[in-house]
Design a protein around this motif. Sequence first.
Motif, PDB file in Angstrom:
ATOM      1  N   ASN A  58       0.664  -1.173  -0.020  1.00 44.92           N
ATOM      2  CA  ASN A  58       0.065   0.023  -0.077  1.00 44.92           C
ATOM      3  C   ASN A  58       0.973   1.350   0.143  1.00 44.92           C
ATOM      4  OD1 ASN A  58      -2.103   1.770   0.115  1.00 44.92           O
ATOM      5  ND2 ASN A  58      -2.380   1.595   2.201  1.00 44.92           N
ATOM      6  N   PRO A  59       1.037   2.045  -1.101  1.00 44.10           N
ATOM      7  CA  PRO A  59       0.481   1.768  -2.316  1.00 44.10           C
ATOM      8  C   PRO A  59       0.941   0.521  -3.057  1.00 44.10           C
ATOM      9  CG  PRO A  59       1.503   3.580  -2.697  1.00 44.10           C
ATOM     10  CD  PRO A  59       1.602   3.082  -1.095  1.00 44.10           C
ATOM     11  N   GLU A  78     -10.547  10.302  -7.445  1.00 38.81           N
ATOM     12  CA  GLU A  78      -9.654   9.133  -7.539  1.00 38.81           C
ATOM     13  C   GLU A  78      -9.830   8.008  -8.745  1.00 38.81           C
ATOM     14  OE1 GLU A  78      -8.912   5.939  -3.896  1.00 38.81           O
ATOM     15  OE2 GLU A  78      -9.687   7.788  -3.484  1.00 38.81           O
ATOM     16  N   ARG A  81      -6.873   2.118  -8.893  1.00 45.37           N
ATOM     17  CA  ARG A  81      -5.576   1.680  -8.854  1.00 45.37           C
ATOM     18  C   ARG A  81      -5.255   0.707  -9.760  1.00 45.37           C
ATOM     19  NH1 ARG A  81      -4.130   0.555  -2.884  1.00 45.37           N
ATOM     20  NH2 ARG A  81      -3.483   2.591  -1.867  1.00 45.37           N
ATOM     21  N   LEU A  96       0.810  10.362  -6.003  1.00 38.90           N
ATOM     22  CA  LEU A  96      -0.462  10.376  -5.126  1.00 38.90           C
ATOM     23  C   LEU A  96      -0.566  11.138  -4.100  1.00 38.90           C
ATOM     24  CD1 LEU A  96      -0.413   6.248  -5.261  1.00 38.90           C
ATOM     25  CD2 LEU A  96      -1.807   7.697  -6.889  1.00 38.90           C
ATOM     26  N   ASP A 132      -5.764   9.338  -3.839  1.00 42.61           N
ATOM     27  CA  ASP A 132      -5.789   8.037  -3.471  1.00 42.61           C
ATOM     28  C   ASP A 132      -5.977   7.863  -1.827  1.00 42.61           C
ATOM     29  OD1 ASP A 132      -5.031   5.303  -2.367  1.00 42.61           O
ATOM     30  OD2 ASP A 132      -4.427   4.824  -4.263  1.00 42.61           O
TER      31      ASP A 132
END
Length: 178
Positions: A58-59, A78, A81, A96, A132
Amino acid sequence: MSPPLRLVHLLLWIPLFACGPSLPDDAECAPHDFPLAPAPASTQHVSCSSTQCGDGLNPPTSGPHCANTLSCRAYDTEPNRCMWVHNLEHGHAVFLYNCPEGCPEIVATLTELQKEARVGSNGVVRALVAPDSRIPTRVAALLWRRSWSADAPDPAALRCLLRLQDQGAPEPELPCLP
C-alpha cells in the motif's frame, strides 16, 4: 546559408530542445534510497474490478493490473488503482496524494514535478498525479517496484526517484495517452 548547411545547423540545435529539466546528480541523490520491492508473482491483466490487483503493498508498485492505462495528466477524482498499476508497468511515474480536506499546495507541487518526468515518443510527459484515499501518508510517488512516501512532498527526493524511471519496468519507455 545553403540548404545543406541550414540542415546541419538545425540538427545541431535539436538536442538542446529535446532535453527536459535536468535531474539531480549522484551526489545529490546519495541520501535517498528507493529499494526494489519484491518481484510480483504475476503481472497478468485482470478485471478492473478485481480484488487481486497489485502486489499487496500500500500503495501497490507492481502486480496484476487492468488491461487499460490512465492518461498521463492530473486527476481531481480518485482513479482505479488497477489502471495506474498498468501505467507503472510501462515505466510511467505515479504521484499520489491523500488529502480529504484538500491540499492545493501539495497538488501544485506534485503537478510541477510531474512535468519533470520523461517524455514519451508522442510528446506526452509519462507521469500522472491523482488522489488516493488508501495511501497511509499524504503523499506517495511510485515507479515499477519502487516507492517513496511522506506527509509532504520532497522535490529533491522525487527528482532522484525520477532518475530511476523505466529501470526494471517490464515494458519501459512506452508513451502515455494525453
